[in-house]
Design a protein around this motif. Structure first.
Motif, PDB file in Angstrom:
ATOM      1  N   UNK A 278      -6.078 -11.780  79.813  1.00 14.30           N
ATOM      2  CA  UNK A 278      -4.676 -12.116  79.551  1.00 14.30           C
ATOM      3  C   UNK A 278      -3.868 -10.835  79.488  1.00 14.30           C
ATOM      4  N   UNK A 279      -2.824 -10.767  80.295  1.00 14.96           N
ATOM      5  CA  UNK A 279      -1.988  -9.569  80.332  1.00 14.96           C
ATOM      6  C   UNK A 279      -1.266  -9.383  79.004  1.00 14.96           C
ATOM      7  N   UNK A 280      -1.308  -8.174  78.483  1.00  8.05           N
ATOM      8  CA  UNK A 280      -0.631  -7.831  77.242  1.00  8.05           C
ATOM      9  C   UNK A 280       0.166  -6.553  77.456  1.00  8.05           C
ATOM     10  N   UNK A 281       1.311  -6.412  76.773  1.00 10.91           N
ATOM     11  CA  UNK A 281       1.955  -7.378  75.886  1.00 10.91           C
ATOM     12  C   UNK A 281       2.539  -8.547  76.671  1.00 10.91           C
ATOM     13  N   UNK A 282       2.955  -9.613  75.984  1.00 15.08           N
ATOM     14  CA  UNK A 282       3.543 -10.763  76.686  1.00 15.08           C
ATOM     15  C   UNK A 282       4.733 -10.350  77.532  1.00 15.08           C
ATOM     16  N   UNK A 283       4.882 -11.051  78.654  1.00 10.13           N
ATOM     17  CA  UNK A 283       6.019 -10.816  79.553  1.00 10.13           C
ATOM     18  C   UNK A 283       6.323 -12.119  80.293  1.00 10.13           C
ATOM     19  N   UNK A 284       7.514 -12.195  80.872  1.00 10.44           N
ATOM     20  CA  UNK A 284       7.907 -13.390  81.624  1.00 10.44           C
ATOM     21  C   UNK A 284       7.281 -13.341  83.006  1.00 10.44           C
ATOM     22  N   UNK A 285       6.679 -14.470  83.419  1.00 11.83           N
ATOM     23  CA  UNK A 285       6.120 -14.533  84.766  1.00 11.83           C
ATOM     24  C   UNK A 285       7.219 -14.671  85.811  1.00 11.83           C
ATOM     25  N   UNK A 286       8.383 -15.134  85.399  1.00 11.61           N
ATOM     26  CA  UNK A 286       9.512 -15.312  86.295  1.00 11.61           C
ATOM     27  C   UNK A 286      10.777 -15.077  85.492  1.00 11.61           C
ATOM     28  N   UNK A 287      11.830 -14.624  86.149  1.00 12.02           N
ATOM     29  CA  UNK A 287      13.081 -14.365  85.431  1.00 12.02           C
ATOM     30  C   UNK A 287      13.572 -15.647  84.763  1.00 12.02           C
TER      31      UNK A 287
END
Length: 319
Positions: A278-287
């Motif tokens: 799981x990619x960290x830190x959290x981020x939006x996959x799409x705008x």
């Protein structure tokens, strides 16, 4: 406000194992505006668009709309459309092209056969022929799916076209908005992210020579995502750039861990361990979407095999 592409770039999110999956691509020219679900929200007849979606389901064929880079007149009638079909599996890579004034003829295609790599129904239904010109450079520009695709993709497509890349097209959707500008190169089917014009030209030069450029490569659409990451890891480990040299011959396991067997045409095999993180830190996959932790493919080991087992280890190598 930061875009999803800027955040992904700043966080150095890995690209390997993020390409859309499709062994065969069917591309249909449709000028004018595209909606988010372009096959049913463009000037293509939505009834035809839905029928194409249904026909392709479960066959390994992915249907997308294309248009030439530049300003697009809001035209509803198209006299002649360019159509391409491309199969990307090593050992049977091909790109065929045709023009048609009647896109309804697409429904006569044998989608199951196309998915298996048989071009006969395309050539028969559309008077298709092998495409002998430059490879196709398909840049995602559909801002209705994500603004990064328009803001970053359209200038790239325009620059490629202006510099004489005859195979440059805009395409409706390649997935992975946050990796914009995104690119698919046919016939080999390798996808790229965070692409610039100079890098794209290097990729296309490689295609003409039968080579794969691995820098900024997301993977081959011929494989599922664990296989994409595994194949790229083997290419990097052994320095193999011949486009048709490697195939994913077995994938065992399920999320979050797979063992992928990659074979070389010279008889060598590798066992590649791939984990889903799981990619960290959290981020939006799409705008505009909520923060999340997008799945990533991490290669933890690459082992060359003999007929009786492992000969050696070239990993662990985390991507």
């Amino acid at each position: 406000m930061s875009t999803c592409a800027k955040v992904s770039r700043d966080l150095e999110e890995p690209l390997a194992g993020t390409a859309a999956t499709a062994r065969t691509w069917l591309l249909v020219e449709q000028p004018g505006p595209w909606g988010a679900a372009a096959l049913t929200s463009s000037h293509l007849d939505p009834v035809l668009g839905r029928a194409l979606e249904r026909a392709a389901e479960g066959t390994g064929v992915r249907v997308a709309l294309i248009r030439r880079p530049g300003r697009h007149a809001d035209c509803r009638k198209v006299a002649e459309r360019q159509v391409y079909a491309a199969h990307t599996a090593p050992g049977n890579v091909w790109l065929h092209s045709a023009t048609t004034s009647d896109p309804g003829r697409l429904l006569t295609l044998d989608f199951a056969a196309l998915g298996r790599g048989l071009s006969g129904s395309f050539d028969t239904a559309l008077d298709g022929r092998p495409h002998a010109d430059d490879p196709l450079a398909l840049v995602c520009t559909n801002g209705k799916r994500d603004r990064c695709c328009a803001l970053l993709g359209r200038p790239l497509a325009a620059e490629l076209a202006a510099s004489g890349v005859s195979g440059a097209w805009e395409v409706t959707h390649l997935g992975g908005h946050r990796f914009s500008p995104t690119l698919l190169v046919l016939p080999f089917g390798y996808a790229y992210g965070r692409a610039g014009a100079h890098a794209v030209k290097e990729v296309l030069h490689g295609v003409r020579e039968g080579r794969v450029v691995t820098e900024r490569c997301r993977g081959s659409s011929a494989w599922e995502r664990p296989g994409q990451a595994a194949e790229l890891a083997v290419r990097t480990a052994v320095g193999e750039d011949a486009a048709g040299a490697l195939s994913v011959v077995r994938t065992e396991g399920q999320a979050p861990h797979w063992e992928v067997t990659v074979a070389h045409t010279d008889g060598r095999h590798w066992l590649v361990s791939v984990g889903q993180g799981a990619s960290q830190p959290p981020r939006a996959e799409s705008c505009g979407s909520a923060l999340g932790s997008p799945a990533r493919m991490d290669v933890t080991a690459v082992r060359e095999l003999s007929r009786t087992g492992a000969q050696g280890t070239t990993g662990p190598a985390t991507r």
